[in-house]
Design a protein around this motif. Sequence first.
Motif, PDB file in Angstrom:
ATOM      1  N   ASN A 257       0.848  -1.197   0.000  1.00  0.00           N
ATOM      2  CA  ASN A 257       0.000   0.000   0.000  1.00  0.00           C
ATOM      3  C   ASN A 257       0.886   1.250   0.000  1.00  0.00           C
ATOM      4  N   PRO A 258       0.621   2.275  -0.828  1.00  0.00           N
ATOM      5  CA  PRO A 258      -0.550   2.507  -1.672  1.00  0.00           C
ATOM      6  C   PRO A 258      -0.348   2.177  -3.153  1.00  0.00           C
ATOM      7  N   VAL A 259       0.519   1.229  -3.463  1.00  0.00           N
ATOM      8  CA  VAL A 259       0.853   0.942  -4.863  1.00  0.00           C
ATOM      9  C   VAL A 259      -0.397   0.592  -5.662  1.00  0.00           C
ATOM     10  N   GLY A 260      -1.225  -0.314  -5.123  1.00  0.00           N
ATOM     11  CA  GLY A 260      -2.404  -0.758  -5.859  1.00  0.00           C
ATOM     12  C   GLY A 260      -3.440   0.323  -6.046  1.00  0.00           C
ATOM     13  N   VAL A 261      -3.733   1.067  -4.978  1.00  0.00           N
ATOM     14  CA  VAL A 261      -4.778   2.086  -5.098  1.00  0.00           C
ATOM     15  C   VAL A 261      -4.313   3.233  -5.995  1.00  0.00           C
ATOM     16  N   LYS A 262      -3.006   3.510  -6.031  1.00  0.00           N
ATOM     17  CA  LYS A 262      -2.521   4.531  -6.970  1.00  0.00           C
ATOM     18  C   LYS A 262      -2.665   4.059  -8.414  1.00  0.00           C
ATOM     19  N   ALA A 263      -2.469   2.769  -8.656  1.00  0.00           N
ATOM     20  CA  ALA A 263      -2.692   2.238  -9.998  1.00  0.00           C
ATOM     21  C   ALA A 263      -4.165   2.372 -10.391  1.00  0.00           C
ATOM     22  N   ALA A 264      -5.063   2.129  -9.438  1.00  0.00           N
ATOM     23  CA  ALA A 264      -6.488   2.302  -9.705  1.00  0.00           C
ATOM     24  C   ALA A 264      -6.820   3.762  -9.993  1.00  0.00           C
ATOM     25  N   LEU A 265      -6.241   4.668  -9.228  1.00  0.00           N
ATOM     26  CA  LEU A 265      -6.475   6.098  -9.457  1.00  0.00           C
ATOM     27  C   LEU A 265      -5.950   6.545 -10.818  1.00  0.00           C
ATOM     28  N   GLU A 266      -4.830   5.962 -11.250  1.00  0.00           N
ATOM     29  CA  GLU A 266      -4.312   6.268 -12.579  1.00  0.00           C
ATOM     30  C   GLU A 266      -5.297   5.814 -13.649  1.00  0.00           C
ATOM     31  N   SER A 267      -5.847   4.614 -13.497  1.00  0.00           N
ATOM     32  CA  SER A 267      -6.818   4.107 -14.467  1.00  0.00           C
ATOM     33  C   SER A 267      -8.065   4.989 -14.524  1.00  0.00           C
ATOM     34  N   LEU A 268      -8.404   5.590 -13.389  1.00  0.00           N
ATOM     35  CA  LEU A 268      -9.590   6.447 -13.326  1.00  0.00           C
ATOM     36  C   LEU A 268      -9.292   7.883 -13.746  1.00  0.00           C
ATOM     37  N   GLY A 269      -8.029   8.204 -14.021  1.00  0.00           N
ATOM     38  CA  GLY A 269      -7.662   9.538 -14.485  1.00  0.00           C
ATOM     39  C   GLY A 269      -7.599  10.588 -13.398  1.00  0.00           C
ATOM     40  N   CYS A 271      -5.055  10.711 -10.713  1.00  0.00           N
ATOM     41  CA  CYS A 271      -3.653  11.074 -10.513  1.00  0.00           C
ATOM     42  C   CYS A 271      -2.790   9.915 -10.975  1.00  0.00           C
ATOM     43  N   GLY A 272      -1.475  10.122 -10.983  1.00  0.00           N
ATOM     44  CA  GLY A 272      -0.560   9.111 -11.485  1.00  0.00           C
ATOM     45  C   GLY A 272      -0.311   7.997 -10.482  1.00  0.00           C
ATOM     46  N   ALA A 273       0.375   6.955 -10.950  1.00  0.00           N
ATOM     47  CA  ALA A 273       0.642   5.768 -10.132  1.00  0.00           C
ATOM     48  C   ALA A 273       2.006   5.809  -9.455  1.00  0.00           C
ATOM     49  N   ALA A 274       2.776   6.881  -9.632  1.00  0.00           N
ATOM     50  CA  ALA A 274       4.144   6.921  -9.117  1.00  0.00           C
ATOM     51  C   ALA A 274       4.179   6.846  -7.594  1.00  0.00           C
ATOM     52  N   VAL A 275       5.161   6.114  -7.074  1.00  0.00           N
ATOM     53  CA  VAL A 275       5.445   6.041  -5.639  1.00  0.00           C
ATOM     54  C   VAL A 275       6.943   6.252  -5.446  1.00  0.00           C
ATOM     55  N   ARG A 276       7.327   6.541  -4.224  1.00  0.00           N
ATOM     56  CA  ARG A 276       8.741   6.764  -3.922  1.00  0.00           C
ATOM     57  C   ARG A 276       9.376   5.512  -3.318  1.00  0.00           C
ATOM     58  N   LEU A 277      10.658   5.316  -3.660  1.00  0.00           N
ATOM     59  CA  LEU A 277      11.426   4.228  -3.068  1.00  0.00           C
ATOM     60  C   LEU A 277      11.426   4.342  -1.536  1.00  0.00           C
ATOM     61  N   PRO A 278      11.369   3.197  -0.850  1.00  0.00           N
ATOM     62  CA  PRO A 278      11.613   1.841  -1.346  1.00  0.00           C
ATOM     63  C   PRO A 278      10.419   1.155  -2.009  1.00  0.00           C
ATOM     64  N   LEU A 280       7.890   0.546  -5.196  1.00  0.00           N
ATOM     65  CA  LEU A 280       7.987   0.620  -6.647  1.00  0.00           C
ATOM     66  C   LEU A 280       6.591   0.721  -7.234  1.00  0.00           C
ATOM     67  N   GLU A 281       6.483   1.448  -8.337  1.00  0.00           N
ATOM     68  CA  GLU A 281       5.196   1.570  -9.019  1.00  0.00           C
ATOM     69  C   GLU A 281       4.661   0.190  -9.395  1.00  0.00           C
ATOM     70  N   ALA A 282       3.354   0.063  -9.441  1.00  0.00           N
ATOM     71  CA  ALA A 282       2.723  -1.215  -9.762  1.00  0.00           C
ATOM     72  C   ALA A 282       3.283  -1.787 -11.060  1.00  0.00           C
ATOM     73  N   THR A 283       3.501  -3.089 -11.072  1.00  0.00           N
ATOM     74  CA  THR A 283       3.956  -3.752 -12.290  1.00  0.00           C
ATOM     75  C   THR A 283       2.863  -3.700 -13.354  1.00  0.00           C
ATOM     76  N   GLU A 288      -2.766  -4.219 -15.195  1.00  0.00           N
ATOM     77  CA  GLU A 288      -3.716  -4.819 -16.131  1.00  0.00           C
ATOM     78  C   GLU A 288      -4.827  -5.539 -15.380  1.00  0.00           C
ATOM     79  N   ARG A 289      -4.497  -6.245 -14.309  1.00  0.00           N
ATOM     80  CA  ARG A 289      -5.535  -6.938 -13.552  1.00  0.00           C
ATOM     81  C   ARG A 289      -6.469  -5.954 -12.871  1.00  0.00           C
TER      82      ARG A 289
END
Length: 294
Positions: A257-269, A271-278, A280-283, A288-289
């Motif tokens: 967390n919050p990698v998955g929800v950021k990917a969902a937000l990106e799909s919904l337009g 905000c972006g899916a970027a996260v900070r190290l350590p 990593l952005e969703a694969t 796709e899933r």
Amino acid sequence: MNNSGTRLPAFHGTGVALVTPFTADLAVDYAGWRRLLDFCIEGGVEYLVVNGTTGESPTTTTDERAELLRVAKEQVAGRVPLVYGIGSNDTAAAADLFRTTDLTGIAAVLSASPAYNKPTQAGLLAHYQRLADASPVPVILYNVPGRTASNISAETTLRLAQHPNIIGIKEASGNMEQCLNIAASKPADFLLLSGDDMLTPALIACGAEGVISVLANAFPQRFSDMTRAALASDFAAARTGLFQLLPLNPLMYEESNPVGVKAALESLGVCGAAVRLPLLEATNGLKERIRRVL
């Protein structure tokens, strides 16, 4: 009992543990932040949590946190209450943050229990008493042993509930018996808030007043409708809403967390899916899933 001597209805329902949007070069995306704030409010949530752990608070700077809070106050403009996250595994440092952070206009502070130190129950009690004494606004405890490696027991929570400046707990232990013990013995004006999205209707059925949610970042209307149905004792409608969200929930945490929800937000337009190290952005596979389920 809280400062006013009564319950705080502002925290009944759905609060959102907001993500912090970043640009592709990992600067804070303040335009995306404003969109997210509006998206959640327009979706009908009852309040917003800024700078919680879902907001990647360990990797935002002091200046960024101050600006995120300033922009949130400006954009929200009193439409819903704001809760701010302050915590540390150094009690003295956390107490200083309570004293030095501008909490004007903030309804409460959410404070996660100390991570890594693994304090005893007596240590947790002393930690939160010190913070509550230092805080100019009410404090909500946050128990998330899966991240902190220590659990705030029901007995400790109930002792802390007697502090005049501690008004509730976000319970994310996943231990239903522990939550039931809190619900059974807590003061009437002490708020039990679900910290696990999928347990929200069940906890409300047993006396919880609402939830601080991750999924509500991306699905504010669905999630707040589900929570309000449960609070109205319409558990048939609440179950329907819950079962619609069920396939998404494990995807939110599969890569942390919050990698998955950021990917969902990106799909919904939103905000972006970027996260900070350590982190990593969703694969691409996870993205796709999530898109398929959406």
